[in-house]
Scaffold this motif. Structure first.
Motif, mmCIF file in Angstrom:
data_model
loop_
_atom_site.group_PDB
_atom_site.id
_atom_site.type_symbol
_atom_site.label_atom_id
_atom_site.label_comp_id
_atom_site.label_asym_id
_atom_site.label_seq_id
_atom_site.Cartn_x
_atom_site.Cartn_y
_atom_site.Cartn_z
ATOM 1 N N PHE A 192 69.299 58.574 16.375
ATOM 2 C CA PHE A 192 70.162 58.960 15.258
ATOM 3 C C PHE A 192 71.528 59.412 15.773
ATOM 4 O O PHE A 192 71.636 60.084 16.800
ATOM 5 C CB PHE A 192 69.510 60.068 14.418
ATOM 6 N N SER A 193 72.553 59.055 15.033
ATOM 7 C CA SER A 193 73.926 59.375 15.422
ATOM 8 C C SER A 193 74.386 60.665 14.747
ATOM 9 O O SER A 193 74.510 60.719 13.517
ATOM 10 C CB SER A 193 74.865 58.237 15.022
ATOM 11 N N LEU A 194 74.639 61.682 15.544
ATOM 12 C CA LEU A 194 75.142 62.952 15.017
ATOM 13 C C LEU A 194 76.474 62.745 14.302
ATOM 14 O O LEU A 194 76.687 63.267 13.202
ATOM 15 C CB LEU A 194 75.303 63.961 16.164
ATOM 16 N N HIS B 296 63.333 65.203 10.587
ATOM 17 C CA HIS B 296 62.043 65.363 11.250
ATOM 18 C C HIS B 296 62.265 66.118 12.561
ATOM 19 O O HIS B 296 63.267 65.892 13.239
ATOM 20 C CB HIS B 296 61.443 63.984 11.530
ATOM 21 N N PRO B 297 61.342 67.004 12.949
ATOM 22 C CA PRO B 297 61.550 67.794 14.175
ATOM 23 C C PRO B 297 61.485 66.989 15.471
ATOM 24 O O PRO B 297 61.702 67.563 16.542
ATOM 25 C CB PRO B 297 60.431 68.840 14.120
ATOM 26 N N GLU B 298 61.218 65.686 15.414
ATOM 27 C CA GLU B 298 61.317 64.847 16.611
ATOM 28 C C GLU B 298 62.777 64.503 16.931
ATOM 29 O O GLU B 298 63.052 63.903 17.971
ATOM 30 C CB GLU B 298 60.521 63.552 16.431
ATOM 31 N N CYS B 299 63.702 64.873 16.039
ATOM 32 C CA CYS B 299 65.119 64.607 16.292
ATOM 33 C C CYS B 299 65.655 65.562 17.362
ATOM 34 O O CYS B 299 65.095 66.636 17.598
ATOM 35 C CB CYS B 299 65.930 64.789 15.008
ATOM 36 N N LYS B 300 66.785 65.175 17.962
ATOM 37 C CA LYS B 300 67.417 66.027 18.970
ATOM 38 C C LYS B 300 67.948 67.308 18.340
ATOM 39 O O LYS B 300 68.271 67.352 17.149
ATOM 40 C CB LYS B 300 68.564 65.266 19.641
ATOM 41 N N GLN B 301 68.056 68.347 19.171
ATOM 42 C CA GLN B 301 68.443 69.675 18.679
ATOM 43 C C GLN B 301 69.778 69.688 17.915
ATOM 44 O O GLN B 301 69.860 70.348 16.870
ATOM 45 C CB GLN B 301 68.488 70.671 19.835
ATOM 46 N N PRO B 302 70.844 69.007 18.383
ATOM 47 C CA PRO B 302 72.101 69.054 17.624
ATOM 48 C C PRO B 302 71.954 68.577 16.181
ATOM 49 O O PRO B 302 72.594 69.120 15.272
ATOM 50 C CB PRO B 302 73.032 68.135 18.428
ATOM 51 N N ILE B 303 71.084 67.586 15.957
ATOM 52 C CA ILE B 303 70.856 67.103 14.599
ATOM 53 C C ILE B 303 70.058 68.127 13.793
ATOM 54 O O ILE B 303 70.342 68.380 12.620
ATOM 55 C CB ILE B 303 70.163 65.728 14.630
ATOM 56 N N LEU B 304 69.081 68.754 14.424
ATOM 57 C CA LEU B 304 68.312 69.793 13.717
ATOM 58 C C LEU B 304 69.206 70.974 13.342
ATOM 59 O O LEU B 304 69.022 71.584 12.284
ATOM 60 C CB LEU B 304 67.140 70.262 14.588
ATOM 61 N N LEU B 305 70.187 71.266 14.190
ATOM 62 C CA LEU B 305 71.083 72.403 13.921
ATOM 63 C C LEU B 305 71.960 72.177 12.690
ATOM 64 O O LEU B 305 72.363 73.135 12.028
ATOM 65 C CB LEU B 305 71.960 72.692 15.142
ATOM 66 N N ILE B 306 72.278 70.923 12.366
ATOM 67 C CA ILE B 306 73.115 70.657 11.180
ATOM 68 C C ILE B 306 72.271 70.302 9.952
ATOM 69 O O ILE B 306 72.811 70.002 8.885
ATOM 70 C CB ILE B 306 74.142 69.535 11.437
#
Length: 309
Positions: free
Chosen positions: A178-180, A198-208
């Motif tokens: 996924f592209s932030l 989904h929590p399998e995404c990278k942390q920067p995406i989860l943060l937004i």
């Protein structure tokens, strides 16, 4: 064979053979619509464990069918396409994971369900993204834990549980891609949209993200939320169920880094088709088999998950 005829033949064959068709939310809409049950990994395991059918057809990926076979060793378990694998499961070979465990003695081993039967045989408790936090929280605070294979889910669990689990370095190719920048751009274009991930995404995406949850939790959230527009950061097949439950709402698939794609699909999940499902039921092939010893070792960690869920 025409689409309608395929559906009729599939229906006839499953009744004739006393078969049940289980499909994951990441399958195409026509497979979801024809299945007896549609669900995430936890729900599919639960349905497999309690079915009275003679044959289980798993429209998903290989590890899901293996899980069904481990739970139901006396039933015939079929898949439409044996090439429907999983990049996350592939990122954790059993021999390397076994060595990793030996390097960290005295640890309880928790494995994400997205793993091979051989890795499950090395595992104390298996989890899905639906029940992972609950199961981690159920263990004593001072318990040493190895978590594999998804580092993104492991990092997320560490952040919300206060644990310091030792993480295996694996990932899902779909959620990694996924592209932030493109999600941020979509958020600017649709400021009223809620970003759900989904929590399998990278942390920067989860943060937004405005909401983080398992596949089932994302679906439930969109149905209950007063919001009417969502940017969906997981495999785009899930949007089919979201639209069925909330036809008046808009769901925007988050794009991957590949600029040619508007949505992010799992190439493995999409190997399954309606025609392959028909052939699978007709020929009772391909069949999933699990080594008896591995299955007997692996079943305990799955039963622990189902008990704790």
């Amino acid at each position: 064979m025409l689409h309608n005829n395929l559906a009729e033949e599939i229906d006839r064959l499953r009744k004739e053979k006393k078969a049940i068709v289980l499909a994951h939310y990441y399958q195409t809409g026509d497979l979801q619509d024809i299945a007896d049950f549609v669900g995430d990994s936890l729900a599919l395991a639960q349905w497999a464990a309690k079915t009275s059918a003679d044959i289980i057809v798993l429209c998903g990926v290989h590890f899901m069918a293996e899980t069904a076979k481990i739970l139901c060793p006396d039933k015939k378990v079929l898949v439409p396409d044996t090439e429907a694998g999983c990049s996350l499961a592939d990122s954790c070979p059993a021999d390397a994971f076994g060595e990793f465990i030996r390097q960290h003695p005295g640890h309880t081993v928790i494995s994400y369900v997205n793993t091979s039967a051989a890795v499950k045989a090395l595992t104390d408790i298996v989890v899905t993204s639906t029940n992972a936090k609950k199961i981690v929280d159920s263990l004593p605070k001072d318990e040493k834990i190895i978590f594999g294979p998804d580092r993104n889910l492991g990092n997320y669990l560490n952040s919300i549980t206060g644990r310091q689990m030792v993480l295996w370095d694996g990932a899902c190719h779909v959620h990694e891609q996924f592209s932030l920048e493109k999600i941020v751009a979509l958020k600017k274009e649709f400021p009223d949209a809620e970003v759900i991930a989904h929590p399998e995404c990278k942390q920067p995406i989860l943060l937004i993200s405005d909401f983080i949850g398992s596949t089932a939790a994302l679906i439930q959230h969109t149905a209950q939320s007063p919001k009417t527009r969502f940017i969906v950061v997981t495999e785009s097949g899930v949007i089919h169920e979201m639209q069925k439950r909330s036809p008046q709402k808009e769901f925007i698939p988050a794009p991957p880094n590949d600029s040619t794609c508007a949505c992010n699909e799992c190439s493995f999940m999409r190997l399954n088709t309606l025609e392959k499902l028909y052939l699978c039921l007709r020929d009772e092939q391909p069949e999933i088999l699990v080594d008896k010893q591995i299955g007997e070792q692996a079943v305990h960690c799955i039963h622990r998950m189902l008990e704790l869920s």
